[in-house]
Design a protein around this motif. Structure first.
Motif, PDB file in Angstrom:
ATOM      1  N   PRO A 155     -23.175  46.210 104.429  1.00 57.93           N
ATOM      2  CA  PRO A 155     -22.420  47.372 104.582  1.00 57.93           C
ATOM      3  C   PRO A 155     -22.534  48.505 103.415  1.00 57.93           C
ATOM      4  O   PRO A 155     -21.995  49.475 103.448  1.00 57.93           O
ATOM      5  CB  PRO A 155     -20.878  46.908 104.418  1.00 57.93           C
ATOM      6  CG  PRO A 155     -21.155  45.557 103.906  1.00 57.93           C
ATOM      7  CD  PRO A 155     -22.375  44.963 104.318  1.00 57.93           C
ATOM      8  N   ASN A 156     -23.495  48.019 102.560  1.00 60.88           N
ATOM      9  CA  ASN A 156     -23.845  49.201 101.462  1.00 60.88           C
ATOM     10  C   ASN A 156     -25.221  49.714 101.551  1.00 60.88           C
ATOM     11  O   ASN A 156     -25.690  50.294 100.768  1.00 60.88           O
ATOM     12  CB  ASN A 156     -23.897  48.287  99.987  1.00 60.88           C
ATOM     13  CG  ASN A 156     -22.510  47.964  99.758  1.00 60.88           C
ATOM     14  OD1 ASN A 156     -21.604  48.666  99.182  1.00 60.88           O
ATOM     15  ND2 ASN A 156     -22.269  46.389  99.491  1.00 60.88           N
ATOM     16  N   THR A 393     -25.037  54.185  90.811  1.00 62.95           N
ATOM     17  CA  THR A 393     -24.251  53.394  89.591  1.00 62.95           C
ATOM     18  C   THR A 393     -25.418  53.814  88.396  1.00 62.95           C
ATOM     19  O   THR A 393     -25.013  53.134  87.269  1.00 62.95           O
ATOM     20  CB  THR A 393     -24.298  51.988  89.837  1.00 62.95           C
ATOM     21  OG1 THR A 393     -25.516  51.450  90.138  1.00 62.95           O
ATOM     22  CG2 THR A 393     -23.209  52.000  91.048  1.00 62.95           C
ATOM     23  N   ASP A 394     -26.442  54.515  88.118  1.00 60.69           N
ATOM     24  CA  ASP A 394     -27.030  54.832  87.282  1.00 60.69           C
ATOM     25  C   ASP A 394     -26.391  55.507  86.036  1.00 60.69           C
ATOM     26  O   ASP A 394     -25.417  56.176  86.297  1.00 60.69           O
ATOM     27  CB  ASP A 394     -28.212  55.974  87.296  1.00 60.69           C
ATOM     28  CG  ASP A 394     -29.264  55.264  88.591  1.00 60.69           C
ATOM     29  OD1 ASP A 394     -28.412  55.244  89.552  1.00 60.69           O
ATOM     30  OD2 ASP A 394     -30.576  55.013  88.282  1.00 60.69           O
ATOM     31  N   ASP A 430     -15.973  46.352  90.997  1.00 67.72           N
ATOM     32  CA  ASP A 430     -17.440  46.079  91.717  1.00 67.72           C
ATOM     33  C   ASP A 430     -17.739  47.154  92.871  1.00 67.72           C
ATOM     34  O   ASP A 430     -17.063  47.552  93.601  1.00 67.72           O
ATOM     35  CB  ASP A 430     -16.893  44.755  92.638  1.00 67.72           C
ATOM     36  CG  ASP A 430     -18.313  44.134  93.332  1.00 67.72           C
ATOM     37  OD1 ASP A 430     -19.420  44.745  93.180  1.00 67.72           O
ATOM     38  OD2 ASP A 430     -18.173  43.065  93.861  1.00 67.72           O
ATOM     39  N   PRO A 431     -18.977  47.716  92.584  1.00 66.03           N
ATOM     40  CA  PRO A 431     -19.417  48.620  93.420  1.00 66.03           C
ATOM     41  C   PRO A 431     -19.585  48.202  94.911  1.00 66.03           C
ATOM     42  O   PRO A 431     -19.731  49.108  95.678  1.00 66.03           O
ATOM     43  CB  PRO A 431     -21.087  48.646  92.756  1.00 66.03           C
ATOM     44  CG  PRO A 431     -20.872  48.437  91.392  1.00 66.03           C
ATOM     45  CD  PRO A 431     -19.898  47.354  91.539  1.00 66.03           C
ATOM     46  N   PHE A 436     -16.396  54.659  94.826  1.00 67.30           N
ATOM     47  CA  PHE A 436     -17.193  55.393  93.694  1.00 67.30           C
ATOM     48  C   PHE A 436     -16.435  55.861  92.642  1.00 67.30           C
ATOM     49  O   PHE A 436     -15.601  56.418  92.930  1.00 67.30           O
ATOM     50  CB  PHE A 436     -17.966  56.679  94.538  1.00 67.30           C
ATOM     51  CG  PHE A 436     -18.532  56.231  95.822  1.00 67.30           C
ATOM     52  CD1 PHE A 436     -19.643  55.387  95.985  1.00 67.30           C
ATOM     53  CD2 PHE A 436     -17.960  56.808  96.878  1.00 67.30           C
ATOM     54  CE1 PHE A 436     -19.918  55.091  97.553  1.00 67.30           C
ATOM     55  CE2 PHE A 436     -18.369  56.686  98.344  1.00 67.30           C
ATOM     56  CZ  PHE A 436     -19.344  55.910  98.335  1.00 67.30           C
ATOM     57  N   GLY A 437     -16.897  55.391  91.540  1.00 65.14           N
ATOM     58  CA  GLY A 437     -16.166  55.504  90.255  1.00 65.14           C
ATOM     59  C   GLY A 437     -15.834  53.989  89.643  1.00 65.14           C
ATOM     60  O   GLY A 437     -15.723  54.004  88.427  1.00 65.14           O
TER      61      GLY A 437
END
Length: 511
Positions: A155-156, A393-394, A430-431, A436-437
């Motif tokens: 899903p990612n 996520t950098d 958890d990403p 997002f955030g």
């Protein structure tokens, strides 16, 4: 183009350019709208936001509430001609539930999902889950039923093959990002027999082709609607509404009366906004009246609202919000300093130049940050680029061309109005599961879980007030005001569904 062909083509100016086509991978509204055309759903919300069966024919639950049995209706086909079967449905539920707040809540109760035969499946629970049907009927972030092949994609990771079972087929060969998206009527689609009602009922495709024509300049798009070069404009500029309303050939109507909430999202993973004091500083820069004036500019469409779960909703509460309703730039600067910000390091802010409402929203915040001495690195881009980049996520302090500190958006009010569906409130950190955030707060997650067991409205409101308290202590995001956005279409269109957004089924062109 022949007259006959033109009469069967519905031309719409969408709210944004479509670049991301997987409605599970992203929450972008433009992609959800795309998903409604291409995919079908197990249940859908009617115009009163009551869940109704869509792909499901019959369903039942056991006396103890632990087993839910669903049977699909006859005649469901994917666009490649293959039948829709329970293995497709089960894989789709599992994929969607990873990325959606209410799906995650459901899966905390699921023991297993089992195929009984090609048309019947069961969701077996460890503990009863009362809002089952409402969750499966999520209106703003719906559960799209994909082929098992695509639904087994991480899903990612974006799905790139778009084959659904909805009333329209995505024509990937005619898709030109930055210009147009084309959908073709799926002639083998079998609509329900009930009349169309909101997102529910019979989805009858009465045009052969739907074209989304991307016109980023709002004046050009407005003139195209007036001239009859396009048939509908999804989010016309509010300052030009008087011109559209004065045209006898055009209908202007608010479809979603609850509306939207302006939104500023900080990145919780990296300094300075991994420190709550820096996030509180952002909140103290916001005067919603000022932000709404920039975003909307028409008091008839604006509502100052500090309720986490929307104003004019069943769970409206402004408990614990009062201290944050009045801006205090001096205090904001103190808090940023206390959080370790040196007022020299650049703060990366993403600015979507092709989204008038969102762009005006973030311009106000950029100005407020600069007024207190923040070094703002304002990076302009189109909305589709922003929705792709916000997944990164950098560390923006180390890689400012990839990472980010702040981005703006708006959220549809319906999912924001409940702890189960409010995606930016999810605070797992958890990403893979948080929006997002990526905020992390155990107390918010504890209260969200408790909400599932609240049996009465009074019990729900106790949890809502507890969440309001923790929200303003933790500040996962900043609301900049509630508003509605009308849709405009030419009167040659008949049968526009009374859904939360402009959808293409049931619409006829009369000339």
């Amino acid at each position: 183009m022949s007259l006959a062909s033109a009469e069967t083509t519905l031309k719409v100016v969408p709210q944004a350019d479509l670049k991301n086509v997987d409605p599970v991978w992203t929450t972008a509204a433009i992609t959800q709208n795309h998903g409604y055309l291409v995919y079908d759903m197990l249940f859908s919300m009617d115009s009163k936001l009551q869940p109704q069966p869509q792909m499901v024919d019959t369903w039942k639950t056991s006396d103890d509430g632990l087993t839910w049995s669903f049977t699909l209706r006859d005649g469901l086909l994917f666009h490649d001609g293959s039948p829709v079967e329970t293995n497709d449905v089960i894989a789709s539920i599992k994929r969607w539930s990873v990325k959606r707040a209410d799906g995650q809540a459901l899966m905390t109760r699921v023991k297993e999902i089992v195929a009984i035969d090609p048309k019947t499946f069961e969701i077996r629970l460890e503990k009863p889950f009362g809002p089952m049907i409402s969750v499966l009927a999520n209106a703003a972030l719906p559960l799209p039923i994909m082929r098992e092949e695509e639904a087994k994609t991480d899903p990612n990771t974006q799905v790139t093959t778009i084959i659904g079972s909805g009333p329209f087929m995505f024509d990937d060969k005619a898709w030109v990002p930055g210009d147009r998206v084309v959908y073709r009527k799926f002639k083998d689609y079998k609509p329900r027999s009930e009349p169309a009602d909101g997102f529910a009922g019979g989805k009858v495709a009465k045009v052969d082709t739907v074209e989304w024509i991307y016109i980023p300049d709002t004046n050009t798009a407005t003139q195209a609607l007036i001239a009859g070069e396009v048939d509908a404009y999804e989010i016309p500029p509010l300052d030009l509404l008087p011109m559209l309303k004065a045209d006898p050939n055009i209908t202007v109507k608010v479809l979603d009366s609850l509306g939207k909430m302006g939104h500023i999202r900080p990145n919780h993973l990296y300094p300075p906004f991994n420190d709550v004091r820096a996030r509180q500083a952002l909140q103290l820069l916001v005067d919603q009246r000022e932000f709404l004036a920039a975003q909307v500019g028409n008091p008839d469409f604006e509502t100052v609202c500090y309720a986490v779960f929307m104003c004019n909703s069943a769970l409206e509460s402004e408990a614990y919000a009062e201290p944050w309703m009045k801006p205090n730039p001096e205090k904001a600067k103190e808090l940023l300093k206390a959080a370790g910000y040196n007022f020299k390091d650049p703060i990366v802010v993403m600015l979507p130049t092709d989204q008038q409402i969102i762009y005006n929203n973030i311009l106000v915040m950029v100005g407020k940050l600069k007024e207190i001495g923040v070094n703002v690195d304002a990076q302009a881009m189109d909305w589709s680029t922003l929705t792709s980049r916000r997944t990164k996520t950098d560390d923006p302090n180390a890689n400012p061309k990839v990472g980010w500190h702040i981005f703006p958006t708006w959220w549809t009010g319906v999912p924001m109005s409940s702890p189960l569906t409010n995606a930016p409130l999810v605070s797992t950190g958890d990403p893979k599961t948080a929006w997002f955030g990526w905020p992390k707060d155990d107390e918010i997650e504890r209260q969200r879980a408790a909400f599932m067991d609240a049996g009465t409205h009074g019990e729900q409101m106790k949890i809502v007030d507890a969440l309001q308290k923790r929200f303003y202590e933790f500040i996962p995001y900043i609301n900049t005001g509630q508003f509605v956005t009308p849709v405009a279409w030419r009167n040659t269109l008949k049968g526009v569904p009374n859904a939360l957004l402009f959808v293409a089924w049931n619409i006829e062109k009369t000339e």
